[in-house]
Motif scaffolding. Sequence first.
Motif, PDB file in Angstrom:
ATOM      1  N   ALA A  29       0.850  -1.082  -0.153  1.00  0.00           N
ATOM      2  CA  ALA A  29      -0.038  -0.017   0.082  1.00  0.00           C
ATOM      3  C   ALA A  29       0.790   1.303   0.025  1.00  0.00           C
ATOM      4  O   ALA A  29       0.459   2.166  -0.853  1.00  0.00           O
ATOM      5  CB  ALA A  29      -0.901   0.030   1.058  1.00  0.00           C
ATOM      6  N   ASN A  30       1.900   1.276   0.756  1.00  0.00           N
ATOM      7  CA  ASN A  30       2.814   2.626   0.872  1.00  0.00           C
ATOM      8  C   ASN A  30       3.804   2.452  -0.309  1.00  0.00           C
ATOM      9  O   ASN A  30       4.699   3.460  -0.326  1.00  0.00           O
ATOM     10  CB  ASN A  30       3.578   2.470   2.278  1.00  0.00           C
ATOM     11  N   ASP A  31       4.094   1.345  -1.142  1.00  0.00           N
ATOM     12  CA  ASP A  31       5.067   1.478  -2.134  1.00  0.00           C
ATOM     13  C   ASP A  31       4.670   2.088  -3.329  1.00  0.00           C
ATOM     14  O   ASP A  31       4.275   1.557  -4.222  1.00  0.00           O
ATOM     15  CB  ASP A  31       5.502  -0.001  -2.368  1.00  0.00           C
ATOM     16  N   THR A  32       4.443   3.563  -3.028  1.00  0.00           N
ATOM     17  CA  THR A  32       4.063   4.391  -4.121  1.00  0.00           C
ATOM     18  C   THR A  32       4.459   5.816  -4.105  1.00  0.00           C
ATOM     19  O   THR A  32       4.676   6.276  -2.721  1.00  0.00           O
ATOM     20  CB  THR A  32       2.486   4.243  -4.312  1.00  0.00           C
ATOM     21  N   PRO A  33       4.691   6.592  -4.933  1.00  0.00           N
ATOM     22  CA  PRO A  33       5.124   7.953  -4.693  1.00  0.00           C
ATOM     23  C   PRO A  33       4.020   8.911  -4.131  1.00  0.00           C
ATOM     24  O   PRO A  33       4.084   9.875  -3.700  1.00  0.00           O
ATOM     25  CB  PRO A  33       5.857   8.280  -6.147  1.00  0.00           C
ATOM     26  N   TYR A  34       2.639   8.133  -4.288  1.00  0.00           N
ATOM     27  CA  TYR A  34       1.539   9.143  -4.018  1.00  0.00           C
ATOM     28  C   TYR A  34       1.084   8.818  -2.445  1.00  0.00           C
ATOM     29  O   TYR A  34       1.528   7.651  -1.963  1.00  0.00           O
ATOM     30  CB  TYR A  34       0.299   8.831  -5.000  1.00  0.00           C
ATOM     31  N   GLY A  35       0.134   9.439  -1.976  1.00  0.00           N
ATOM     32  CA  GLY A  35      -0.370   9.358  -0.885  1.00  0.00           C
ATOM     33  C   GLY A  35      -1.587  10.096  -0.387  1.00  0.00           C
ATOM     34  O   GLY A  35      -1.729  10.952   0.487  1.00  0.00           O
ATOM     35  N   LEU A  36      -2.490   9.967  -1.256  1.00  0.00           N
ATOM     36  CA  LEU A  36      -3.796  10.906  -1.327  1.00  0.00           C
ATOM     37  C   LEU A  36      -4.843  10.110  -0.427  1.00  0.00           C
ATOM     38  O   LEU A  36      -5.435  10.691   0.421  1.00  0.00           O
ATOM     39  CB  LEU A  36      -4.147  11.188  -2.676  1.00  0.00           C
ATOM     40  N   ASN A  37      -5.211   8.954  -0.898  1.00  0.00           N
ATOM     41  CA  ASN A  37      -6.472   8.212  -0.491  1.00  0.00           C
ATOM     42  C   ASN A  37      -6.083   6.637  -0.166  1.00  0.00           C
ATOM     43  O   ASN A  37      -4.983   6.304  -0.693  1.00  0.00           O
ATOM     44  CB  ASN A  37      -7.614   8.277  -1.529  1.00  0.00           C
ATOM     45  N   GLY A  38      -6.950   5.980   0.290  1.00  0.00           N
ATOM     46  CA  GLY A  38      -6.693   4.692   0.910  1.00  0.00           C
ATOM     47  C   GLY A  38      -7.998   4.087   1.349  1.00  0.00           C
ATOM     48  O   GLY A  38      -8.890   4.946   2.045  1.00  0.00           O
ATOM     49  N   ALA A  39      -8.201   2.743   1.733  1.00  0.00           N
ATOM     50  CA  ALA A  39      -9.160   2.275   2.275  1.00  0.00           C
ATOM     51  C   ALA A  39      -8.828   0.994   3.040  1.00  0.00           C
ATOM     52  O   ALA A  39      -7.883   0.151   2.139  1.00  0.00           O
ATOM     53  CB  ALA A  39     -10.445   1.857   1.305  1.00  0.00           C
ATOM     54  N   VAL A  40      -9.336   0.469   3.988  1.00  0.00           N
ATOM     55  CA  VAL A  40      -9.071  -0.988   4.689  1.00  0.00           C
ATOM     56  C   VAL A  40     -10.323  -1.649   5.003  1.00  0.00           C
ATOM     57  O   VAL A  40     -11.374  -0.665   5.842  1.00  0.00           O
ATOM     58  CB  VAL A  40      -8.223  -0.626   5.785  1.00  0.00           C
ATOM     59  N   TRP A  41     -10.806  -2.690   4.646  1.00  0.00           N
ATOM     60  CA  TRP A  41     -11.902  -3.449   5.087  1.00  0.00           C
ATOM     61  C   TRP A  41     -11.450  -4.580   5.895  1.00  0.00           C
ATOM     62  O   TRP A  41     -10.566  -5.319   5.341  1.00  0.00           O
ATOM     63  CB  TRP A  41     -12.710  -3.900   3.885  1.00  0.00           C
ATOM     64  N   GLY A  42     -12.192  -4.756   7.017  1.00  0.00           N
ATOM     65  CA  GLY A  42     -11.850  -6.074   7.796  1.00  0.00           C
ATOM     66  C   GLY A  42     -12.356  -5.838   9.065  1.00  0.00           C
ATOM     67  O   GLY A  42     -12.932  -4.593   9.530  1.00  0.00           O
ATOM     68  N   PRO A  43     -12.115  -6.614  10.258  1.00  0.00           N
ATOM     69  CA  PRO A  43     -12.341  -6.503  11.665  1.00  0.00           C
ATOM     70  C   PRO A  43     -12.143  -5.119  11.903  1.00  0.00           C
ATOM     71  O   PRO A  43     -10.700  -4.594  11.831  1.00  0.00           O
ATOM     72  CB  PRO A  43     -11.510  -7.471  12.163  1.00  0.00           C
TER      73      PRO A  43
END
Length: 471
Positions: A397-411
Amino acid sequence: MDFEKLYIDGQWISGASGTFIEIENPAEMKPFARVPAGNAADVDAAARAAARAFPGWAATPLSERIALMETMFGIFKELEPELTDSIVKELGAPVSFAAAKHVRYQYVRTQSYIELAAKAPFVEHLPQSTVYREPLGVIGCITPWNYPLGQVVQKVIPAILAGNAVVLKPSQHTPLAAYWLTDAFDRAGFPKGVFNLVAGRGSEIGNAMCDHPLIDMISFTGSTEAGILVSQRALGTMKRISMELGGKSPCVLLESQNYEAAIRMCFDSIFLNAGQTCTALSRLLVPHEDKKQIEELLKQIVPEYTVGDPMDPAIKIGPLSSAHQLQIVRQYIQKGINEGARLLAGGLPDEPDHGYYVHPTIFTDVTNTMTVAREEIFGPVLCVIAYDTVEEAVAIANDTPYGLNGAVWGPKELAVKVARQIRAGNVYINDGPRDVAAPFGGFKESGIGRESGIDGILEFTEPQALFDQGN
């Protein structure tokens, strides 16, 4: 509405060049309107008008600024049919999506800014000083084509509420929605010069705004590459800058008994607006042991995302915005095929004859080193990447030059823990809704500064500390 004018110093006037830019309907592949091709002379007139208006507007009590904005907001809300029609035609957004997200959601944002302005800490008393948040001056707003109203609202409304004057340059490809907003400002009776609209080509108007000595700040939304160039030019005259730039955002699915809701949320993000969204969740990270099960769900759900005539209320995905954007997306899809990613849905689009359409495309067996997993495509293209451990998912997830948005689904507890490790300005946890009162912006190459919320209002101020022994 006369789209063949500019709005400068409280008047609709002809552009100095006498030439025009045609606006194409991407669903019909033909022009349907035109706007002036503004130039440096128009920028100069607008900047001078804004500079004249600024001292009086900055001195206007906040309560009066809010009251005028509320008047504008009432007119703005009455323009929903005109705004929706313009966005369907100039962008190709399906009518249902255009009305809900491109227009009505911008009313929610506007209302939020009005409410938060009254609470913003424009004056803060410290133990031995008082800090005043002063308006910056003249703000040059440069906005993109993919959200032709939303990105204007994100800049213009808070800047003016904070006491600044504005020169707006909407995208040359989708400027018409901004004209209707301008009409609302004009009819609301704002002082002359507080709000100015200069349409024109990006490089010409953008460069003139960056160079103009009376413009104090540039607020830009667009690609990272363009943002770097704009920033460098603006800093030549030590302007303040705010940059909302690109993204390659991850959607992390933690091990679960039910992935359907997560997939639908990811699909909404990457496929609606034809994938032309900076915050699109374009990388779907899935547990390796559930990969086949998730792939079957992807194939089952993707047909719901219908492609076609944007005037049809049942259609979810309209055309891309232009022939140029279609060519870019086509090249990325071909690149994914060449690099060994496996097509699960969609593929290379047909040659356009009735619109610049691309069907939702899903690549699986993607590695995070592939071009399609690293670069912002800005089209309805999703990359599925498998992981073995939660630690590996965070690393991908962090292996990118960008850092605008994200989502995590789970407990919930684990999802929060993972979300806190993702280097992005915004992260959704499960079905958490967007909060317009929260700051919006990116880490790393996704930008500088924040929009939305009180942070988005204070972005257009500078602190002045008076050492007066405070309280």
